[in-house]
Design an enzyme around this catalytic site. Structure first.
Site, PDB file in Angstrom:
ATOM      1  N   GLY A  40       0.816  -1.213   0.000  1.00 25.69           N
ATOM      2  CA  GLY A  40       0.000   0.000   0.000  1.00 25.69           C
ATOM      3  C   GLY A  40       0.848   1.260   0.000  1.00 25.69           C
ATOM      4  O   GLY A  40       2.032   1.221  -0.300  1.00 25.69           O
ATOM      5  N   HIS A  43       2.513   4.727  -4.899  1.00 22.50           N
ATOM      6  CA  HIS A  43       3.046   5.899  -5.600  1.00 22.50           C
ATOM      7  C   HIS A  43       3.316   5.493  -7.054  1.00 22.50           C
ATOM      8  O   HIS A  43       2.940   4.374  -7.466  1.00 22.50           O
ATOM      9  CB  HIS A  43       4.302   6.419  -4.897  1.00 22.50           C
ATOM     10  CG  HIS A  43       5.329   5.345  -4.595  1.00 22.50           C
ATOM     11  ND1 HIS A  43       5.947   4.603  -5.581  1.00 22.50           N
ATOM     12  CD2 HIS A  43       5.818   4.877  -3.418  1.00 22.50           C
ATOM     13  CE1 HIS A  43       6.793   3.759  -5.021  1.00 22.50           C
ATOM     14  NE2 HIS A  43       6.728   3.887  -3.714  1.00 22.50           N
ATOM     15  N   HIS A  46       4.760   1.979  -7.797  1.00 21.84           N
ATOM     16  CA  HIS A  46       3.766   0.899  -7.816  1.00 21.84           C
ATOM     17  C   HIS A  46       2.903   1.009  -9.079  1.00 21.84           C
ATOM     18  O   HIS A  46       2.569   0.000  -9.707  1.00 21.84           O
ATOM     19  CB  HIS A  46       2.844   0.988  -6.599  1.00 21.84           C
ATOM     20  CG  HIS A  46       3.538   0.902  -5.276  1.00 21.84           C
ATOM     21  ND1 HIS A  46       3.741   1.991  -4.476  1.00 21.84           N
ATOM     22  CD2 HIS A  46       4.081  -0.152  -4.609  1.00 21.84           C
ATOM     23  CE1 HIS A  46       4.357   1.631  -3.364  1.00 21.84           C
ATOM     24  NE2 HIS A  46       4.589   0.336  -3.423  1.00 21.84           N
ATOM     25  N   GLN A 164      14.939  -8.805  -3.010  1.00 17.44           N
ATOM     26  CA  GLN A 164      13.618  -9.437  -2.931  1.00 17.44           C
ATOM     27  C   GLN A 164      13.263 -10.106  -4.259  1.00 17.44           C
ATOM     28  O   GLN A 164      12.828 -11.257  -4.301  1.00 17.44           O
ATOM     29  CB  GLN A 164      12.591  -8.369  -2.577  1.00 17.44           C
ATOM     30  CG  GLN A 164      11.153  -8.768  -2.789  1.00 17.44           C
ATOM     31  CD  GLN A 164      10.203  -7.701  -2.290  1.00 17.44           C
ATOM     32  OE1 GLN A 164      10.021  -7.529  -1.086  1.00 17.44           O
ATOM     33  NE2 GLN A 164       9.583  -6.966  -3.183  1.00 17.44           N
ATOM     34  N   ARG A 198       8.805   5.600   2.197  1.00 21.74           N
ATOM     35  CA  ARG A 198       9.610   6.131   3.315  1.00 21.74           C
ATOM     36  C   ARG A 198      10.160   7.535   3.023  1.00 21.74           C
ATOM     37  O   ARG A 198      10.601   8.216   3.950  1.00 21.74           O
ATOM     38  CB  ARG A 198      10.754   5.170   3.656  1.00 21.74           C
ATOM     39  CG  ARG A 198      10.240   3.866   4.261  1.00 21.74           C
ATOM     40  CD  ARG A 198      11.314   3.059   4.945  1.00 21.74           C
ATOM     41  NE  ARG A 198      10.752   1.939   5.687  1.00 21.74           N
ATOM     42  CZ  ARG A 198      10.723   0.676   5.252  1.00 21.74           C
ATOM     43  NH1 ARG A 198      11.223   0.371   4.078  1.00 21.74           N
ATOM     44  NH2 ARG A 198      10.174  -0.275   5.993  1.00 21.74           N
TER      45      ARG A 198
HETATM   46  P1  AMP Z   1       6.186  -2.271  -1.379  1.00 24.02           P
HETATM   47  O1  AMP Z   1       4.816  -1.724  -1.316  1.00 24.02           O
HETATM   48  O2  AMP Z   1       7.240  -1.372  -0.860  1.00 24.02           O
HETATM   49  O3  AMP Z   1       6.271  -3.676  -0.802  1.00 24.02           O
HETATM   50  O4  AMP Z   1       6.530  -2.448  -2.922  1.00 24.02           O
HETATM   51  C1  AMP Z   1       5.715  -3.198  -3.768  1.00 24.02           C
HETATM   52  C2  AMP Z   1       6.393  -3.369  -5.092  1.00 24.02           C
HETATM   53  O5  AMP Z   1       6.625  -2.091  -5.693  1.00 24.02           O
HETATM   54  C3  AMP Z   1       7.762  -4.061  -4.986  1.00 24.02           C
HETATM   55  O6  AMP Z   1       7.901  -4.990  -6.042  1.00 24.02           O
HETATM   56  C4  AMP Z   1       8.711  -2.901  -5.117  1.00 24.02           C
HETATM   57  O7  AMP Z   1       9.980  -3.274  -5.633  1.00 24.02           O
HETATM   58  C5  AMP Z   1       7.974  -2.019  -6.097  1.00 24.02           C
HETATM   59  N1  AMP Z   1       8.454  -0.635  -6.006  1.00 24.02           N
HETATM   60  C6  AMP Z   1       8.539   0.142  -4.893  1.00 24.02           C
HETATM   61  N2  AMP Z   1       9.092   1.331  -5.190  1.00 24.02           N
HETATM   62  C7  AMP Z   1       9.370   1.311  -6.512  1.00 24.02           C
HETATM   63  C8  AMP Z   1       9.967   2.240  -7.424  1.00 24.02           C
HETATM   64  N3  AMP Z   1      10.384   3.432  -7.029  1.00 24.02           N
HETATM   65  N4  AMP Z   1      10.088   1.870  -8.722  1.00 24.02           N
HETATM   66  C9  AMP Z   1       9.664   0.646  -9.139  1.00 24.02           C
HETATM   67  N5  AMP Z   1       9.103  -0.277  -8.330  1.00 24.02           N
HETATM   68  C10 AMP Z   1       8.961   0.046  -7.044  1.00 24.02           C
END
Ligand code: AMP
Length: 288
Positions: A40, A43, A46, A164, A198
């Site tokens: 969630g 941005h 995502h 990851q 963050r």
């Molecule tokens: P999270 O919500 O932080 O668990 O991220 C969900 C997915 O979005 C993960 O696969 C992240 O690698 C991807 N993600 C987060 N930030 C970015 C970004 N700036 N650019 C591309 N993918 C992202």
């Protein structure tokens, strides 16, 4: 066939039973399913994953779940931003058809004596795995659970979380999980800072300091492109970009293929950092 981008009829589902029924109906109509797992606070990073999934698959499921088993005791689980209304809008305009937003209880009803997926130590004992003990057990476990619940054809992950991504690919290979993993590039803000939920914790001056991390990474790339290959030589020059108050938690040069350490840079080298900027922990990387 790709689904059309804006989806006004997006459905938010909170239970495993209901999402399974929805997916079953879609599959009985021969629809391919793309899954974008998230925590969630969505941005544009995502959004890029959701868009890509909508291009590749007929229907896109976005999961929104702040997974407690991947947070350590002193980490920011409680203050992690939760903003479902805003997230629904982002999913809608980027082409998702279903949002799976379960409660903790739905996902971990027992919450004791849990079975975990434990990725190999080889992949865990590097980068974020060094300080975030058990983090990737939690990540691999929730991702496999989501795969078992949603049974997607394809799942989309960002290179932002490179370790990851590599661990999930390896898990699918080793456990014969029939899901194709697609990697998506890092989306950055106009100042080059990799988008992250963050970043909201940064003050204006913290943000400026944070951008010196991406400047440092791009300097490495520039030096490599100009012909330098030796890691130490490159670092001597590139480290000058970093603000003096930024503390590096780790800085590693790894082969993307073997995940082993590299001293002489070559194609497909991952350069990954975790940095503490005014007490905000940020990660970033580049691949050359
Ligand atoms: P999270 O919500 O932080 O668990 O991220 C969900 C997915 O979005 C993960 O696969 C992240 O690698 C991807 N993600 C987060 N930030 C970015 C970004 N700036 N650019 C591309 N993918 C992202």
């Amino acid at each position: 066939m790709a689904s059309s981008l804006v989806n006004k009829n997006i459905i938010v589902i909170n239970t495993i039973d209901k999402i399974r029924k929805q997916v079953k109906t879609l599959k009985s109509n021969n629809k391919t399913i793309g899954l974008v797992p998230t925590m969630g606070a969505l941005h544009d990073g995502h959004a890029s994953l959701i868009k890509k999934a909508a291009q590749e698959c007929d229907e896109v499921v976005v999961s929104i779940f702040v997974n407690p088993t991947q947070f350590g005791l002193n980490e920011d689980l409680d203050k992690y931003p939760r903003q479902l209304k805003h997230d629904i809008e982002i999913c809608k305009v980027n082409g998702a058809s279903l949002i799976f937003a379960p409660s903790d209880k739905e996902i971990y009803p027992e919450n004791k004596h849990l079975t975990y997926v434990v990725p190999s130590k080889y992949y865990q004992n590097k980068l974020c795995g060094l300080t975030r003990q058990g983090h990737f057990n939690g990540v691999a476990t929730i991702v496999l659970k989501l795969f078992n619940i949603i049974t997607p054809d394809q799942a989309f992950f960002g290179l932002k979380d490179a370790q990851q991504l590599i661990i999930i690919k390896k898990m699918c290979q080793d456990l014969n999980v029939p899901v194709k993993i697609l990697e998506c590039p890092i989306i950055r803000d106009t100042d080059g800072l990799a988008l992250s939920s963050r970043n909201a914790y940064l003050t204006e001056s913290g943000r400026f300091k944070a951008t010196t991390v991406n400047k440092f990474l791009f300097k490495i790339k520039e030096l490599y492109n100009s012909g330098l290959q030796n890691k130490e030589e490159i670092l001597k020059i590139a480290l000058k970009q970093l603000d003096a108050t930024v503390k590096l938690e780790y800085l590693e040069f790894l082969s993307l293929e073997s995940f082993s350490e590299i001293d002489l840079l070559e194609k497909n080298t991952l350069i990954a950092v975790a940095a503490n900027v005014d007490n905000v922990r940020l990660i970033d990387n580049i691949v050359i």
